[in-house]
Design an enzyme around this catalytic site. Structure first.
Site, PDB file in Angstrom:
ATOM      1  N   HIS A 267       0.844  -1.194   0.000  1.00  0.00           N
ATOM      2  CA  HIS A 267       0.000   0.000   0.000  1.00  0.00           C
ATOM      3  C   HIS A 267       0.885   1.251   0.000  1.00  0.00           C
ATOM      4  CE1 HIS A 267      -3.305   2.587   0.525  1.00  0.00           C
ATOM      5  NE2 HIS A 267      -3.720   2.273   1.737  1.00  0.00           N
ATOM      6  N   HIS A 306      -1.485  -0.029 -11.782  1.00  0.00           N
ATOM      7  CA  HIS A 306      -2.414   0.352 -10.709  1.00  0.00           C
ATOM      8  C   HIS A 306      -3.669  -0.485 -10.829  1.00  0.00           C
ATOM      9  CE1 HIS A 306      -4.942   2.831  -8.100  1.00  0.00           C
ATOM     10  NE2 HIS A 306      -3.808   3.261  -7.589  1.00  0.00           N
ATOM     11  N   ASP A 362       3.569   6.658  -7.163  1.00  0.00           N
ATOM     12  CA  ASP A 362       4.796   6.378  -6.415  1.00  0.00           C
ATOM     13  C   ASP A 362       6.059   6.416  -7.258  1.00  0.00           C
ATOM     14  OD1 ASP A 362       3.762   6.112  -3.890  1.00  0.00           O
ATOM     15  OD2 ASP A 362       3.102   4.052  -4.266  1.00  0.00           O
TER      16      ASP A 362
HETATM   17  N1  ACO Z   1       5.739  -4.543 -13.777  1.00  0.00           N
HETATM   18  C1  ACO Z   1       5.640  -5.570 -14.654  1.00  0.00           C
HETATM   19  N2  ACO Z   1       4.502  -6.224 -14.923  1.00  0.00           N
HETATM   20  C2  ACO Z   1       3.416  -5.840 -14.248  1.00  0.00           C
HETATM   21  C3  ACO Z   1       3.436  -4.759 -13.319  1.00  0.00           C
HETATM   22  C4  ACO Z   1       4.653  -4.094 -13.111  1.00  0.00           C
HETATM   23  N3  ACO Z   1       4.737  -3.080 -12.249  1.00  0.00           N
HETATM   24  N4  ACO Z   1       2.194  -4.595 -12.822  1.00  0.00           N
HETATM   25  C5  ACO Z   1       1.409  -5.503 -13.389  1.00  0.00           C
HETATM   26  N5  ACO Z   1       2.147  -6.261 -14.282  1.00  0.00           N
HETATM   27  C6  ACO Z   1       1.647  -7.321 -15.149  1.00  0.00           C
HETATM   28  C7  ACO Z   1       1.339  -8.590 -14.391  1.00  0.00           C
HETATM   29  O1  ACO Z   1       2.456  -9.450 -14.339  1.00  0.00           O
HETATM   30  C8  ACO Z   1       0.187  -9.146 -15.188  1.00  0.00           C
HETATM   31  O2  ACO Z   1       0.735  -9.705 -16.353  1.00  0.00           O
HETATM   32  P1  ACO Z   1       0.080 -11.064 -16.983  1.00  0.00           P
HETATM   33  O3  ACO Z   1      -1.290 -10.645 -17.397  1.00  0.00           O
HETATM   34  O4  ACO Z   1       0.993 -11.441 -18.089  1.00  0.00           O
HETATM   35  O5  ACO Z   1       0.049 -12.075 -15.854  1.00  0.00           O
HETATM   36  C9  ACO Z   1      -0.589  -7.914 -15.615  1.00  0.00           C
HETATM   37  O6  ACO Z   1       0.397  -6.865 -15.665  1.00  0.00           O
HETATM   38  C10 ACO Z   1      -1.725  -7.520 -14.673  1.00  0.00           C
HETATM   39  O7  ACO Z   1      -1.187  -7.424 -13.351  1.00  0.00           O
HETATM   40  P2  ACO Z   1      -2.027  -7.615 -12.005  1.00  0.00           P
HETATM   41  O8  ACO Z   1      -1.124  -8.058 -10.923  1.00  0.00           O
HETATM   42  O9  ACO Z   1      -3.265  -8.450 -12.294  1.00  0.00           O
HETATM   43  O10 ACO Z   1      -2.550  -6.150 -11.747  1.00  0.00           O
HETATM   44  P3  ACO Z   1      -3.181  -5.632 -10.384  1.00  0.00           P
HETATM   45  O11 ACO Z   1      -4.186  -4.636 -10.784  1.00  0.00           O
HETATM   46  O12 ACO Z   1      -3.622  -6.733  -9.500  1.00  0.00           O
HETATM   47  O13 ACO Z   1      -1.921  -4.962  -9.664  1.00  0.00           O
HETATM   48  C11 ACO Z   1      -0.402  -3.377  -8.834  1.00  0.00           C
HETATM   49  C12 ACO Z   1      -1.759  -3.612  -9.517  1.00  0.00           C
HETATM   50  C13 ACO Z   1      -0.330  -4.172  -7.496  1.00  0.00           C
HETATM   51  C14 ACO Z   1      -0.233  -1.896  -8.523  1.00  0.00           C
HETATM   52  C15 ACO Z   1       0.712  -3.862  -9.795  1.00  0.00           C
HETATM   53  O14 ACO Z   1       0.642  -3.146 -11.011  1.00  0.00           O
HETATM   54  C16 ACO Z   1       2.102  -3.754  -9.178  1.00  0.00           C
HETATM   55  O15 ACO Z   1       2.535  -4.663  -8.468  1.00  0.00           O
HETATM   56  N6  ACO Z   1       2.850  -2.609  -9.433  1.00  0.00           N
HETATM   57  C17 ACO Z   1       4.138  -2.404  -8.845  1.00  0.00           C
HETATM   58  C18 ACO Z   1       4.006  -1.955  -7.390  1.00  0.00           C
HETATM   59  C19 ACO Z   1       3.525  -0.531  -7.263  1.00  0.00           C
HETATM   60  O16 ACO Z   1       4.012   0.373  -7.935  1.00  0.00           O
HETATM   61  N7  ACO Z   1       2.553  -0.312  -6.348  1.00  0.00           N
HETATM   62  C20 ACO Z   1       2.023   1.016  -6.078  1.00  0.00           C
HETATM   63  C21 ACO Z   1       0.587   1.122  -6.462  1.00  0.00           C
HETATM   64  S1  ACO Z   1       0.013   2.791  -6.215  1.00  0.00           S
HETATM   65  C22 ACO Z   1      -0.373   2.887  -4.572  1.00  0.00           C
HETATM   66  O17 ACO Z   1      -0.687   1.944  -3.911  1.00  0.00           O
HETATM   67  C23 ACO Z   1      -0.334   4.220  -3.881  1.00  0.00           C
END
Ligand code: ACO
Length: 427
Positions: A267, A306, A362
């Protein structure tokens, strides 16, 4: 009969049901009438992590993730970040309307007269070890405020709620600054009420030997970052505040639950992870190889993607502008060059484009906080400082919503059926 309804056919029994649709939702309790056999309790919806469940009706923040829209009380975040002060934004979130000049002056005056904490408070903080995590200290300290203000439990009294709201908004910067000083072994600096909300906080944080030269550009940049974090509808920490607050505990305890939720790396901790990632990459020339390794499934590009925003995060766009202003003052953070190159390549790369992965709030905020002189483990404290008005506004909205009750999800039991206890000698 409402004009919008949903007809459900239960193929177990052949019976059909008509349930009303309002605001694009059906009520989960309307499913209860759908029963296959006597005493089964009726149908429930199963939604771990609330991926598709609306838990409340809210008039505070509007997000359209596909279009990259964020609005507080109807006002676009871009306009608020450009025009408003943090306390003005807090007023808007809490009261629902922008303040007049008199209302803003009265609100700022109320906050200014509550910035001090009880003299026992520094003693309480002194009990933490020198290397205690700032978020652990903040959550303990805000929870402890309830012991200083037992009147805070009168949550049905609007006047008392207003007083606690003022206390929280006024004392949080003082406590956040004390936490910063404690980590560095520096004496606490007490509030200066001749300074504005942000100026006073920065002074309490950075003053040394009675001196601190304020930098108005950096202070406004910090203010914008706090505004951008002020609310984000039913995120994890806000849901925690609402859920804990639904037991009718005092607001200090409910907000400390929000701080606990924000503490988690999924988070509030992502901006710290961005800096770790940039350190690991080390040099612009390593960026293409890093992108390839992410695409091959080795970790994620932190600060990208996101759950809600699928075209872009409007806060990230604004933060990038702030970053330019900050680095003009502080000199370029060498990691910025790596970040810019990462962003450039990722935004052109089919892997990221097809998955709708864009920089989130972020991606740049950690670089800015670092340039301002905050250590990485303190970043989430700044997030909490920004999110506080949103937590309180959502808590009050929950209390004033006659449909809300104590938060208590159902479960789908998948454990053993009844079985006889086995004495120790027979196990
Ligand atoms: N880098 C590479 N690949 C990614 C990333 C990333 N940052 N984020 C998602 N993907 C890919 C996943 O591997 C998945 O690929 P696939 O379909 O081939 O399996 C696809 O994109 C969808 O990803 P999900 O995990 O289903 O997306 P979700 O909506 O659940 O996750 C999240 C969102 C947690 C923010 C994710 O994008 C992530 O982990 N980002 C990096 C961490 C981050 O920056 N968090 C801050 C969020 S903002 C906040 O909280 C204030």
């Amino acid at each position: 009969m409402p004009s919008e309804t949903l007809t459900i056919v239960d193929n177990r029994t052949g019976r059909d049901y008509e349930v009303p649709i309002a605001d694009g939702t059906i009520r989960a309790t309307d499913l209860r009438q759908i029963s296959a056999k006597e005493g089964d309790g009726g149908l429930m919806s199963y939604d771990p992590a609330y991926l598709n469940t609306s838990s409340c009706r809210s008039a505070i923040t509007y997000i359209d993730g596909d279009a990259g829209i964020l609005r507080y009380r109807g006002y676009p975040i871009e306009q608020i970040a450009e025009e408003a002060s943090f306390l003005e934004t807090a007023y808007l979130l809490l009261e629902g309307e922008l303040p007049t000049a008199e209302q803003l002056a009265a609100w700022e005056g109320d906050v200014r007269t509550h910035t001090y904490v009880h003299t026992n408070f520094p003693k309480f903080l002194d009990g933490f070890r020198y290397d205690a995590h700032p978020m652990g200290m903040l959550l303990g300290a805000i929870g402890a405020l309830s012991t200083f203000y037992p009147d805070a439990k009168h949550i049905a009294d609007a006047e008392s709620r207003y007083l606690q709201r003022v206390r929280l908004i006024a004392k949080m910067p003082t406590i956040a600054a004390f936490v910063f000083r404690h980590s560095r072994g520096l004496p606490y600096v007490f509030p200066r009420n001749d300074l504005g909300y942000i100026g006073n906080y920065v002074n309490m944080t950075f003053e040394i030997g009675g001196r601190h030269e304020p930098n108005p550009v950096l202070q406004r940049a910090l203010e914008i970052l706090l505004i951008l974090h002020a609310d984000h509808e039913q995120n994890c920490s806000t849901s925690a505040v609402r859920s804990v607050g639904s037991s009718h505990v005092d607001p200090f305890s409910a907000v400390s639950a929000g701080i606990a939720a924000l503490y988690g790396p999924l988070h509030g901790g992502a901006n710290e992870a961005v800096l770790v990632m940039l350190d690991e990459i080390g040099d612009v020339k390593n960026v293409p190889a890093f992108i390839e390794s992410v695409k091959a499934g080795n970790g994620r590009l932190m600060g990208f993607g996101h759950r809600v925003y699928k075209s872009y995060d409007p806060r990230a766009k604004l933060i990038k502008k702030v970053a330019d202003q900050v680095f003009e003052q502080t000199g370029l953070n060498p990691k910025l060059e790596i970040a810019l190159e990462l962003e450039r390549i990722a935004l052109e790369d089919e892997y990221f484009v097809s998955r709708k992965l864009y920089p989130n709030v972020d991606f740049y905020s950690g670089l800015i906080y670092q340039a301002m002189g905050y250590p990485t483990d303190y970043f989430t404290v700044l997030f909490a400082l920004g999110r506080l008005p949103g937590w309180i506004a959502q808590w009050e909205e929950m209390l004033n919503d006659s449909e809300q009750k104590i938060s208590r999800p159902r479960q789908t039991y998948v454990g053993h059926d009844v079985r006889d206890f086995v004495p120790m000698s027979n196990r």
